[in-house]
Motif scaffolding. Structure first.
Motif, PDB file in Angstrom:
ATOM      1  N   GLY A   1       0.564  -0.439   0.516  1.00  9.23           N
ATOM      2  CA  GLY A   1      -0.104   0.211   0.260  1.00  9.23           C
ATOM      3  C   GLY A   1       0.973   1.369  -0.133  1.00  9.23           C
ATOM      4  O   GLY A   1       0.581   2.377   0.583  1.00  9.23           O
ATOM      5  N   HIS A   2       2.381   1.046  -0.488  1.00 13.16           N
ATOM      6  CA  HIS A   2       2.932   2.046  -0.545  1.00 13.16           C
ATOM      7  C   HIS A   2       2.944   3.398  -1.771  1.00 13.16           C
ATOM      8  O   HIS A   2       1.836   3.095  -2.826  1.00 13.16           O
ATOM      9  CB  HIS A   2       4.713   1.831  -1.323  1.00 13.16           C
ATOM     10  N   PRO A   3       3.205   4.904  -1.568  1.00  9.09           N
ATOM     11  CA  PRO A   3       2.113   5.169  -2.214  1.00  9.09           C
ATOM     12  C   PRO A   3       3.159   6.171  -3.337  1.00  9.09           C
ATOM     13  O   PRO A   3       2.559   6.106  -4.285  1.00  9.09           O
ATOM     14  CB  PRO A   3       2.369   7.153  -0.884  1.00  9.09           C
ATOM     15  N   LEU A   4       4.023   5.550  -3.633  1.00  5.39           N
ATOM     16  CA  LEU A   4       4.918   5.180  -4.704  1.00  5.39           C
ATOM     17  C   LEU A   4       4.054   4.334  -5.553  1.00  5.39           C
ATOM     18  O   LEU A   4       3.707   3.696  -5.598  1.00  5.39           O
ATOM     19  CB  LEU A   4       6.231   4.719  -4.970  1.00  5.39           C
ATOM     20  N   GLU A   5       3.695   5.309  -7.015  1.00  7.06           N
ATOM     21  CA  GLU A   5       2.805   4.097  -8.364  1.00  7.06           C
ATOM     22  C   GLU A   5       3.900   3.247  -8.569  1.00  7.06           C
ATOM     23  O   GLU A   5       5.177   3.254  -8.014  1.00  7.06           O
ATOM     24  CB  GLU A   5       2.906   5.731  -9.305  1.00  7.06           C
ATOM     25  N   ASN A   6       2.723   2.365  -9.410  1.00  2.36           N
ATOM     26  CA  ASN A   6       3.400   0.923 -10.049  1.00  2.36           C
ATOM     27  C   ASN A   6       4.470   1.317 -10.991  1.00  2.36           C
ATOM     28  O   ASN A   6       3.505   2.381 -12.430  1.00  2.36           O
ATOM     29  CB  ASN A   6       2.368   0.030 -10.501  1.00  2.36           C
ATOM     30  N   LEU A   7       5.566   1.377 -11.572  1.00  3.61           N
ATOM     31  CA  LEU A   7       6.269   2.174 -12.731  1.00  3.61           C
ATOM     32  C   LEU A   7       5.766   1.020 -14.330  1.00  3.61           C
ATOM     33  O   LEU A   7       7.021   0.953 -14.890  1.00  3.61           O
ATOM     34  CB  LEU A   7       7.723   1.514 -12.181  1.00  3.61           C
ATOM     35  N   ALA A   8       5.126  -0.309 -13.887  1.00  5.12           N
ATOM     36  CA  ALA A   8       4.511  -0.624 -15.067  1.00  5.12           C
ATOM     37  C   ALA A   8       4.845  -0.099 -16.699  1.00  5.12           C
ATOM     38  O   ALA A   8       5.354  -0.248 -17.797  1.00  5.12           O
ATOM     39  CB  ALA A   8       3.297  -1.174 -14.966  1.00  5.12           C
TER      40      ALA A   8
ATOM     41  N   SER B   1      -1.868   2.340  11.927  1.00  4.01           N
ATOM     42  CA  SER B   1      -2.961   2.776  12.019  1.00  4.01           C
ATOM     43  C   SER B   1      -2.708   3.477  14.038  1.00  4.01           C
ATOM     44  O   SER B   1      -3.083   5.029  13.909  1.00  4.01           O
ATOM     45  CB  SER B   1      -4.107   2.516  12.898  1.00  4.01           C
ATOM     46  N   LEU B   2      -1.073   3.523  14.117  1.00  4.15           N
ATOM     47  CA  LEU B   2      -0.141   4.117  15.113  1.00  4.15           C
ATOM     48  C   LEU B   2       0.002   5.810  14.365  1.00  4.15           C
ATOM     49  O   LEU B   2       0.611   6.692  15.225  1.00  4.15           O
ATOM     50  CB  LEU B   2       0.433   3.524  15.689  1.00  4.15           C
ATOM     51  N   PHE B   3      -0.509   5.539  12.876  1.00  2.00           N
ATOM     52  CA  PHE B   3       1.296   6.810  12.192  1.00  2.00           C
ATOM     53  C   PHE B   3       0.049   7.457  11.290  1.00  2.00           C
ATOM     54  O   PHE B   3      -0.458   6.898  10.627  1.00  2.00           O
ATOM     55  CB  PHE B   3       1.993   6.881  11.628  1.00  2.00           C
ATOM     56  N   GLU B   4      -1.411   8.199  11.758  1.00  2.00           N
ATOM     57  CA  GLU B   4      -2.154   8.798  11.627  1.00  2.00           C
ATOM     58  C   GLU B   4      -1.802   9.887  10.161  1.00  2.00           C
ATOM     59  O   GLU B   4      -2.507   9.889   9.143  1.00  2.00           O
ATOM     60  CB  GLU B   4      -3.281  10.067  11.946  1.00  2.00           C
ATOM     61  N   ASP B   5      -0.376  10.396  10.193  1.00  2.00           N
ATOM     62  CA  ASP B   5       0.260  11.320   9.522  1.00  2.00           C
ATOM     63  C   ASP B   5       0.061  10.272   7.266  1.00  2.00           C
ATOM     64  O   ASP B   5      -0.064  10.993   6.749  1.00  2.00           O
ATOM     65  CB  ASP B   5       0.995  12.021   8.775  1.00  2.00           C
ATOM     66  N   THR B   6       0.447   9.580   8.066  1.00  2.00           N
ATOM     67  CA  THR B   6       1.373   7.806   7.208  1.00  2.00           C
ATOM     68  C   THR B   6      -0.132   6.817   6.433  1.00  2.00           C
ATOM     69  O   THR B   6      -0.157   6.250   5.590  1.00  2.00           O
ATOM     70  CB  THR B   6       2.370   7.725   6.866  1.00  2.00           C
ATOM     71  N   HIS B   7      -0.717   6.938   7.349  1.00  2.00           N
ATOM     72  CA  HIS B   7      -1.828   5.333   7.741  1.00  2.00           C
ATOM     73  C   HIS B   7      -2.787   5.476   6.399  1.00  2.00           C
ATOM     74  O   HIS B   7      -3.146   6.663   5.957  1.00  2.00           O
ATOM     75  CB  HIS B   7      -3.189   5.583   8.661  1.00  2.00           C
ATOM     76  N   PRO B   8      -3.068   4.515   5.402  1.00  2.00           N
ATOM     77  CA  PRO B   8      -2.925   3.375   5.919  1.00  2.00           C
ATOM     78  C   PRO B   8      -1.308   2.695   5.401  1.00  2.00           C
ATOM     79  O   PRO B   8      -0.932   1.557   5.024  1.00  2.00           O
ATOM     80  CB  PRO B   8      -3.710   2.349   5.370  1.00  2.00           C
TER      81      PRO B   8
ATOM     82  N   PHE C   1       2.879   2.485   4.991  1.00  2.00           N
ATOM     83  CA  PHE C   1       3.663   2.270   5.984  1.00  2.00           C
ATOM     84  C   PHE C   1       4.254   3.394   6.733  1.00  2.00           C
ATOM     85  O   PHE C   1       5.016   4.162   5.421  1.00  2.00           O
ATOM     86  CB  PHE C   1       4.354   1.258   5.423  1.00  2.00           C
ATOM     87  N   PRO C   2       4.631   3.840   7.776  1.00  2.00           N
ATOM     88  CA  PRO C   2       5.884   5.167   8.108  1.00  2.00           C
ATOM     89  C   PRO C   2       7.149   4.883   8.041  1.00  2.00           C
ATOM     90  O   PRO C   2       6.703   3.733   7.607  1.00  2.00           O
ATOM     91  CB  PRO C   2       5.364   4.510   9.488  1.00  2.00           C
ATOM     92  N   SER C   3       7.706   5.768   8.002  1.00  2.00           N
ATOM     93  CA  SER C   3       8.784   6.042   7.319  1.00  2.00           C
ATOM     94  C   SER C   3      10.207   5.187   9.125  1.00  2.00           C
ATOM     95  O   SER C   3       9.245   5.630  10.064  1.00  2.00           O
ATOM     96  CB  SER C   3       9.114   7.649   7.404  1.00  2.00           C
ATOM     97  N   PRO C   4      10.978   5.537   9.213  1.00  2.00           N
ATOM     98  CA  PRO C   4      11.991   5.198  10.043  1.00  2.00           C
ATOM     99  C   PRO C   4      11.699   6.092  10.948  1.00  2.00           C
ATOM    100  O   PRO C   4      11.932   6.045  11.587  1.00  2.00           O
ATOM    101  CB  PRO C   4      13.186   4.513   9.613  1.00  2.00           C
ATOM    102  N   THR C   5      11.689   7.302  10.614  1.00  2.00           N
ATOM    103  CA  THR C   5      12.282   8.680  11.611  1.00  2.00           C
ATOM    104  C   THR C   5      10.176   9.078  11.999  1.00  2.00           C
ATOM    105  O   THR C   5      10.593   8.702  13.689  1.00  2.00           O
ATOM    106  CB  THR C   5      11.888   9.819  10.840  1.00  2.00           C
ATOM    107  N   GLN C   6       9.280   8.020  11.447  1.00  2.00           N
ATOM    108  CA  GLN C   6       8.577   8.610  12.701  1.00  2.00           C
ATOM    109  C   GLN C   6       8.195   7.048  13.255  1.00  2.00           C
ATOM    110  O   GLN C   6       7.485   7.125  14.830  1.00  2.00           O
ATOM    111  CB  GLN C   6       7.006   8.008  11.463  1.00  2.00           C
ATOM    112  N   VAL C   7       8.998   6.270  13.141  1.00  2.00           N
ATOM    113  CA  VAL C   7       9.109   4.440  13.873  1.00  2.00           C
ATOM    114  C   VAL C   7       9.792   5.168  14.882  1.00  2.00           C
ATOM    115  O   VAL C   7       9.771   4.173  16.378  1.00  2.00           O
ATOM    116  CB  VAL C   7       9.110   3.597  13.053  1.00  2.00           C
ATOM    117  N   VAL C   8      10.795   5.903  15.194  1.00  2.00           N
ATOM    118  CA  VAL C   8      11.548   5.927  16.283  1.00  2.00           C
ATOM    119  C   VAL C   8      11.211   6.821  17.411  1.00  2.00           C
ATOM    120  O   VAL C   8      11.335   6.668  18.507  1.00  2.00           O
ATOM    121  CB  VAL C   8      13.810   6.309  15.626  1.00  2.00           C
ATOM    122  N   GLU C   9      10.668   7.814  16.460  1.00  2.00           N
ATOM    123  CA  GLU C   9       9.713   9.153  17.550  1.00  2.00           C
ATOM    124  C   GLU C   9       8.736   7.569  18.754  1.00  2.00           C
ATOM    125  O   GLU C   9       9.005   8.599  19.556  1.00  2.00           O
ATOM    126  CB  GLU C   9       9.705   9.737  16.423  1.00  2.00           C
ATOM    127  N   LYS C  10       8.355   6.982  18.497  1.00  2.00           N
ATOM    128  CA  LYS C  10       7.111   5.882  19.106  1.00  2.00           C
ATOM    129  C   LYS C  10       8.112   5.227  20.196  1.00  2.00           C
ATOM    130  O   LYS C  10       9.190   5.194  20.036  1.00  2.00           O
ATOM    131  CB  LYS C  10       6.344   4.922  18.644  1.00  2.00           C
TER     132      LYS C  10
END
Length: 423
Positions: free
Chosen positions: A120-127, A264-271, A273-282
């Protein structure tokens, strides 16, 4: 005599008044004694005031803990009240899944979450992108970075045949020599031998040249992972590795549920996956509210720290050799050799990965070489179907496309065994 008697009678007619004691110890008779109900109300009020949070933060004393209420700041996560039950009715504690042995076969939870389509990553498929240079020993998947860009092993486009008439080409060659195509400086990468459009075809041709009996197996099972479409899927390395940790020792449904709660713990990026920086802050306690065990929460946060500090990066995963890749990732807590091999194969789309410790691969190769797998089950042990040396010897001729060979070995028992018989 009459005076004294009247004085006594008047004293007896005075109503009784409850006595109280002053601070100096002298008794007084102007206050009523508190009733039993009043004492109970006072004790309840005192208990409520003791459990109330102070200005410094939430109350964490023993009384608050026993009520089953866990208080965290509003900007993080709120856990509903958990009622307590008598000790005799409490269930037995479930053992920590991190203490169980790691899986030996690819499971939907462990490997399925590593596939780019599950992120579910925001980057598009590069097909729609054009074919890129590809090479069996390289990372053939485009890797995303926290900034939203992507990194590929070979940034240059495949060499195209010259256009124009033959005379124009000859005159051009007289003026200057053709420019030599040099691969980018990416460390241990070798010059590209294929493109993303031809990599799977080249691998199939090589496998069939070594053993023509594999042709029927290849035709029956199309490997989308290394297809042109599969090689255009953007892979977030932190997401893939974290998802692999989430999926360890749990079912596919449980892994998907935990992953959803985690994002869902990271409302800014849900659904997403959060970035490493977001995870470190929790903190670990917050991460555990998603259903992670203590160890898994520590593993994912430790992995995030390595990406945040730059010890791990998309560029490193693109340019490192297979040996360096495994060495650096196995050093990360929570990532065993099997997990790293699965990530290199299913996440990075490297073509020469071969996992000898995988039970499914052992079983498939044993069937491939003609052994009776049903009789080998009783042996037990890590090498219950084949020894490691035997597996390496069988797979060696299929280098540098052993990832595809391993993928086929997982599916060999679903195919009519007659296709594997010698002619």
């Amino acid at each position: 005599m009459s005076l004294r008697r009247s004085t006594r009678l008047s004293a007896n007619n005075v109503p009784d008044v409850p006595k109280t004691e002053s601070p100096n110890g002298v008794s007084h008779s102007n206050v009523k004694k508190p009733s039993t109900a009043t004492k109970k109300r006072k004790s309840k009020a005192l208990a409520a005031s003791a459990a109330a949070p102070t200005q410094d933060g939430p109350n964490t004393d023993e009384a608050s803990f026993l009520t089953g209420i866990i208080k965290v700041p509003d900007d993080q996560f709120t856990v509903p009240d958990v009622p307590t039950t008598p000790k005799s009715k409490r269930r037995k504690a479930i053992p920590d899944s991190s203490s169980l042995p790691p899986p030996l076969t690819p499971t939907p939870s462990g490997v399925g979450l590593m596939s780019a389509s599950s992120y579910g990553h925001p980057l598009e498929n590069l097909a729609a992108d054009k074919a890129r240079p590809a090479e069996p020993y390289a990372t053939n998947a485009p890797l995303s970075t926290p900034g939203g860009s992507r990194v590929v092993a070979y940034a240059s486009s495949p060499a195209k045949p010259p256009t124009g008439s033959q005379n124009d080409n000859q005159s051009l060659n007289k003026k200057r020599k053709p420019k030599e195509i040099v691969p980018p400086d990416v460390g241990a990468l070798r010059p590209p031998t294929s493109t993303t459009d031809t990599l799977l075809k080249d691998a199939c041709l090589h496998l069939c040249s070594v053993d023509p009996r594999l042709n029927d197996l290849i035709e029956k099972h199309h490997c989308k992972m290394f297809s042109p479409e599969g090689l255009q899927e953007v892979v977030d390395p932190f997401t893939a590795l974290s998802s692999g940790i989430i999926g360890q020792q749990v079912s596919g449904a449980a892994a998907a549920s935990i992953r959803k709660k985690f994002t869902s713990l990271f409302e800014d990026t849900h659904p997403a996956f959060p970035s490493p920086t977001q995870v470190v802050e929790k903190d670990i306690a917050t991460l555990r509210t998603a259903g992670l065990s203590q160890r898994k929460a520590e593993y994912i946060q430790g992995l995030a720290e390595k990406f945040t500090t730059g010890e791990l990066s998309a560029q490193m995963l693109v340019s490192a050799s297979d040996e360096d890749l495994i060495e650096k990732l196995v050093a990360v807590r929570g990532l065993g050799r099997w997990s790293v091999e699965m990530f290199a194969c299913f996440g990075l789309k490297r073509m020469d990965v071969f996992s000898t410790g995988d039970l499914g691969v052992q079983r498939g190769i044993a069937t491939y070489v003609g052994k009776d797998v049903s009789k080998l089950k009783a042996k037990g042990g890590k090498w219950k179907y084949m020894s490691e040396k035997e597996m390496l010897d069988v797979a060696a001729p299929f280098t540098p496309y052993r990832s595809l060979f391993m993928w086929l070995m997982w599916r060999i028992e679903n195919v009519d065994l007659s296709v594997m018989q010698s002619s």
